[in-house]
Design a protein around this motif. Structure first.
Motif, PDB file in Angstrom:
ATOM      1  N   VAL A   1      -6.660  21.389 -10.283  1.00  0.00           N
ATOM      2  CA  VAL A   1      -7.274  21.067  -8.826  1.00  0.00           C
ATOM      3  C   VAL A   1      -7.134  19.725  -8.618  1.00  0.00           C
ATOM      4  O   VAL A   1      -7.653  19.395  -7.708  1.00  0.00           O
ATOM      5  N   ARG A   2      -6.798  18.941  -9.405  1.00  0.00           N
ATOM      6  CA  ARG A   2      -6.624  17.499  -9.224  1.00  0.00           C
ATOM      7  C   ARG A   2      -5.448  16.850  -9.518  1.00  0.00           C
ATOM      8  O   ARG A   2      -4.779  17.321 -10.615  1.00  0.00           O
ATOM      9  N   PRO A   3      -4.709  16.227  -8.914  1.00  0.00           N
ATOM     10  CA  PRO A   3      -3.499  15.666  -9.478  1.00  0.00           C
ATOM     11  C   PRO A   3      -3.492  14.873 -10.461  1.00  0.00           C
ATOM     12  O   PRO A   3      -4.438  13.895 -10.747  1.00  0.00           O
ATOM     13  N   ARG A   4      -2.533  14.956 -11.501  1.00  0.00           N
ATOM     14  CA  ARG A   4      -2.312  14.450 -12.688  1.00  0.00           C
ATOM     15  C   ARG A   4      -2.023  12.783 -12.626  1.00  0.00           C
ATOM     16  O   ARG A   4      -1.410  12.620 -11.439  1.00  0.00           O
ATOM     17  N   LEU A   5      -2.291  11.977 -13.550  1.00  0.00           N
ATOM     18  CA  LEU A   5      -1.763  10.646 -13.279  1.00  0.00           C
ATOM     19  C   LEU A   5      -0.436  10.704 -13.228  1.00  0.00           C
ATOM     20  O   LEU A   5       0.261  11.265 -13.925  1.00  0.00           O
ATOM     21  N   GLY A   6       0.318  10.037 -12.422  1.00  0.00           N
ATOM     22  CA  GLY A   6       1.950  10.121 -12.312  1.00  0.00           C
ATOM     23  C   GLY A   6       2.268  10.927 -11.061  1.00  0.00           C
ATOM     24  O   GLY A   6       3.128  11.082 -10.573  1.00  0.00           O
ATOM     25  N   HIS A   7       1.048  11.780 -10.564  1.00  0.00           N
ATOM     26  CA  HIS A   7       1.415  12.824  -9.533  1.00  0.00           C
ATOM     27  C   HIS A   7       0.632  12.516  -8.621  1.00  0.00           C
ATOM     28  O   HIS A   7       0.453  13.195  -7.416  1.00  0.00           O
ATOM     29  N   LYS A   8      -0.054  11.355  -8.271  1.00  0.00           N
ATOM     30  CA  LYS A   8      -1.094  11.047  -7.127  1.00  0.00           C
ATOM     31  C   LYS A   8       0.041  10.618  -5.992  1.00  0.00           C
ATOM     32  O   LYS A   8       1.037  10.247  -6.031  1.00  0.00           O
ATOM     33  N   PHE A   9      -0.671  10.473  -4.869  1.00  0.00           N
ATOM     34  CA  PHE A   9      -0.126  10.078  -3.531  1.00  0.00           C
ATOM     35  C   PHE A   9       0.319   8.749  -3.998  1.00  0.00           C
ATOM     36  O   PHE A   9      -0.306   7.775  -4.034  1.00  0.00           O
ATOM     37  N   GLN A  10       1.615   8.476  -3.529  1.00  0.00           N
ATOM     38  CA  GLN A  10       2.324   7.067  -3.666  1.00  0.00           C
ATOM     39  C   GLN A  10       1.973   6.187  -2.567  1.00  0.00           C
ATOM     40  O   GLN A  10       2.987   6.192  -1.740  1.00  0.00           O
ATOM     41  N   ALA A  11       0.772   5.701  -2.114  1.00  0.00           N
ATOM     42  CA  ALA A  11       0.343   5.047  -1.070  1.00  0.00           C
ATOM     43  C   ALA A  11       1.308   3.963  -0.712  1.00  0.00           C
ATOM     44  O   ALA A  11       1.663   3.636   0.372  1.00  0.00           O
ATOM     45  N   GLN A  12       1.373   3.022  -1.806  1.00  0.00           N
ATOM     46  CA  GLN A  12       2.362   1.813  -1.597  1.00  0.00           C
ATOM     47  C   GLN A  12       3.711   2.008  -1.223  1.00  0.00           C
ATOM     48  O   GLN A  12       4.317   1.639  -0.114  1.00  0.00           O
ATOM     49  N   ASN A  13       4.481   3.112  -1.822  1.00  0.00           N
ATOM     50  CA  ASN A  13       5.873   3.546  -1.562  1.00  0.00           C
ATOM     51  C   ASN A  13       5.791   4.128  -0.157  1.00  0.00           C
ATOM     52  O   ASN A  13       6.783   3.842   0.734  1.00  0.00           O
ATOM     53  N   VAL A  14       4.825   4.908   0.337  1.00  0.00           N
ATOM     54  CA  VAL A  14       4.872   5.380   1.541  1.00  0.00           C
ATOM     55  C   VAL A  14       4.566   4.287   2.641  1.00  0.00           C
ATOM     56  O   VAL A  14       5.426   4.406   3.806  1.00  0.00           O
ATOM     57  N   LYS A  15       4.090   3.282   2.330  1.00  0.00           N
ATOM     58  CA  LYS A  15       3.784   2.174   3.268  1.00  0.00           C
ATOM     59  C   LYS A  15       5.228   1.597   3.684  1.00  0.00           C
ATOM     60  O   LYS A  15       5.445   1.199   4.690  1.00  0.00           O
ATOM     61  N   ALA A  16       5.937   1.272   2.433  1.00  0.00           N
ATOM     62  CA  ALA A  16       7.143   0.595   2.647  1.00  0.00           C
ATOM     63  C   ALA A  16       8.051   1.510   3.555  1.00  0.00           C
ATOM     64  O   ALA A  16       8.654   0.899   4.085  1.00  0.00           O
ATOM     65  N   ILE A  17       8.035   2.557   3.338  1.00  0.00           N
ATOM     66  CA  ILE A  17       8.929   3.730   3.922  1.00  0.00           C
ATOM     67  C   ILE A  17       8.634   3.568   5.464  1.00  0.00           C
ATOM     68  O   ILE A  17       9.519   3.481   6.231  1.00  0.00           O
ATOM     69  N   ILE A  18       7.347   3.526   5.727  1.00  0.00           N
ATOM     70  CA  ILE A  18       7.064   3.426   7.322  1.00  0.00           C
ATOM     71  C   ILE A  18       7.527   2.101   7.821  1.00  0.00           C
ATOM     72  O   ILE A  18       8.003   2.402   8.729  1.00  0.00           O
ATOM     73  N   LEU A  19       7.270   1.028   7.102  1.00  0.00           N
ATOM     74  CA  LEU A  19       7.582  -0.056   7.625  1.00  0.00           C
ATOM     75  C   LEU A  19       9.212  -0.347   7.915  1.00  0.00           C
ATOM     76  O   LEU A  19       9.724  -0.669   9.000  1.00  0.00           O
ATOM     77  N   SER A  20       9.747   0.067   6.813  1.00  0.00           N
ATOM     78  CA  SER A  20      11.294  -0.126   7.027  1.00  0.00           C
ATOM     79  C   SER A  20      11.961   0.996   8.124  1.00  0.00           C
ATOM     80  O   SER A  20      12.880   0.241   8.697  1.00  0.00           O
ATOM     81  N   THR A  21      11.316   2.038   8.187  1.00  0.00           N
ATOM     82  CA  THR A  21      11.823   2.964   9.344  1.00  0.00           C
ATOM     83  C   THR A  21      11.614   2.437  10.626  1.00  0.00           C
ATOM     84  O   THR A  21      12.352   2.406  11.529  1.00  0.00           O
ATOM     85  N   MET A  22      10.331   2.004  10.988  1.00  0.00           N
ATOM     86  CA  MET A  22       9.992   1.485  12.276  1.00  0.00           C
ATOM     87  C   MET A  22      10.720   0.105  12.383  1.00  0.00           C
ATOM     88  O   MET A  22      11.234   0.104  13.542  1.00  0.00           O
ATOM     89  N   LYS A  23      10.982  -0.701  11.665  1.00  0.00           N
ATOM     90  CA  LYS A  23      12.074  -1.706  11.682  1.00  0.00           C
ATOM     91  C   LYS A  23      13.295  -1.485  12.021  1.00  0.00           C
ATOM     92  O   LYS A  23      14.012  -2.073  13.075  1.00  0.00           O
ATOM     93  N   GLU A  24      14.075  -0.577  11.436  1.00  0.00           N
ATOM     94  CA  GLU A  24      15.285   0.015  11.470  1.00  0.00           C
ATOM     95  C   GLU A  24      15.523   0.541  13.102  1.00  0.00           C
ATOM     96  O   GLU A  24      16.281   0.094  13.753  1.00  0.00           O
ATOM     97  N   GLN A  25      14.473   1.273  13.200  1.00  0.00           N
ATOM     98  CA  GLN A  25      14.510   1.980  14.847  1.00  0.00           C
ATOM     99  C   GLN A  25      14.408   0.945  15.925  1.00  0.00           C
ATOM    100  O   GLN A  25      14.923   1.308  17.164  1.00  0.00           O
TER     101      GLN A  25
END
Lengths: 116, 153
Positions: free
Chosen positions: B42-66
């Motif tokens: 009922v809890r994500p294991r270590l290594g399966h948690k939400f990857q906040a830093q990676n997601v932030k990088a994705i958002i910024l790069s997508t907005m810059k591209e577009q």
């Protein structure tokens, strides 16, 4: 061995857009209906709208997690566009967006409901 | 004589009671085997948690591209907002975070001096659910994208 019924498609487990839409409209009317845009009050207003929405949503007593966002913008001739994209289970999850305006401002409230 | 009969009668009862005990004796032995540990997480294991830093990088790069080198256009803006939302969602899904539901919301504004305020509240499980957001600004466009990750039990 007992066979249990699948509960996923009962009323309790579905996101009902009409009910949620009513809740949002009431929350907006009660918090900012009849006021003009004031920069120093906008913080309070967004908090009030969102808190009141959440309060009413929890009273529905459904097994759901909720995300509520509220955007208030002054009417200035500027354009505003919102889009959302979701990866979820269509049977149990849903969203509802309400757009409200008066003479001096626009208010957009989105509610996302995710089944547990 | 009468005593002997009574004695005879008692023995079968004793024998039955004995067999009853032996049957009851079987189930306690089974219950003593250790139970297997619960496997449902009922809890994500270590290594399966939400990857906040990676997601932030994705958002910024997508907005810059577009949006870099673009000026606000009322006819194109809805299309840009939808494209940013869909692209961010697709890239976050490619990160393959198991059992997370993804919500992406993009807001595109024209910079004309209007006052703007955005607020959010959530009812969820703070140990498993997260959000990240990013801003992009240029001369005429202001874009805000927020990504929510909600764990499914």
């Amino acid at each position: 061995m007992e066979v249990k019924e699948c509960n996923d498609l009962t009323e309790e487990n579905q996101f009902i857009v009409d009910d949620v839409s009513k809740i949002i409209k009431e929350a907006i009317e009660n918090s900012i209906g009849g006021t003009a845009y004031q920069h120093n009050k906008v913080n309070q207003w967004t908090s009030a709208v969102v808190e009141s929405c959440l309060c009413q949503l929890t009273k529905l007593q459904k097994p759901y997690k909720y995300v509520v966002t509220c955007t208030i913008m002054q009417k200035n001739g500027a354009g505003l566009h919102t889009a959302s994209s979701c990866f979820w289970d269509n049977n149990t999850d849903g969203s509802c967006t309400v757009r409200w305006e008066n003479k001096t401002m626009y208010c957009i409230v989105s509610v996302f409901g995710l089944g547990i | 004589m009468a005593d002997e009969e009574e004695v005879v009668d008692e023995e079968p009862e004793v024998a039955q009671a004995g067999s009853g005990d032996s049957e009851a004796g079987l189930s306690p032995v089974e219950a003593e085997k250790p139970l297997a540990p619960p496997k449902y997480e009922v809890r994500p294991r270590l290594g399966h948690k939400f990857q906040a830093q990676n997601v932030k990088a994705i958002i910024l790069s997508t907005m810059k591209e577009q949006l870099t080198d673009r000026q606000y256009r009322a006819d194109q803006a809805p299309r840009w907002a939808k494209m940013i939302s869909n692209t961010v969602r697709q890239r976050v899904q490619d990160l393959d975070m198991k059992r997370y539901k993804i919500l992406v919301q993009t807001t595109l504004l024209e910079m004309k001096g209007a006052g703007f305020k955005c607020g959010q509240r959530c009812i969820w499980d703070p140990e498993t659910d997260y959000y990240t957001d990013e801003l992009f600004r240029n001369d005429t466009i202001f874009c805000h994208t927020v990504v929510y990750g909600v764990y499914m039990y």
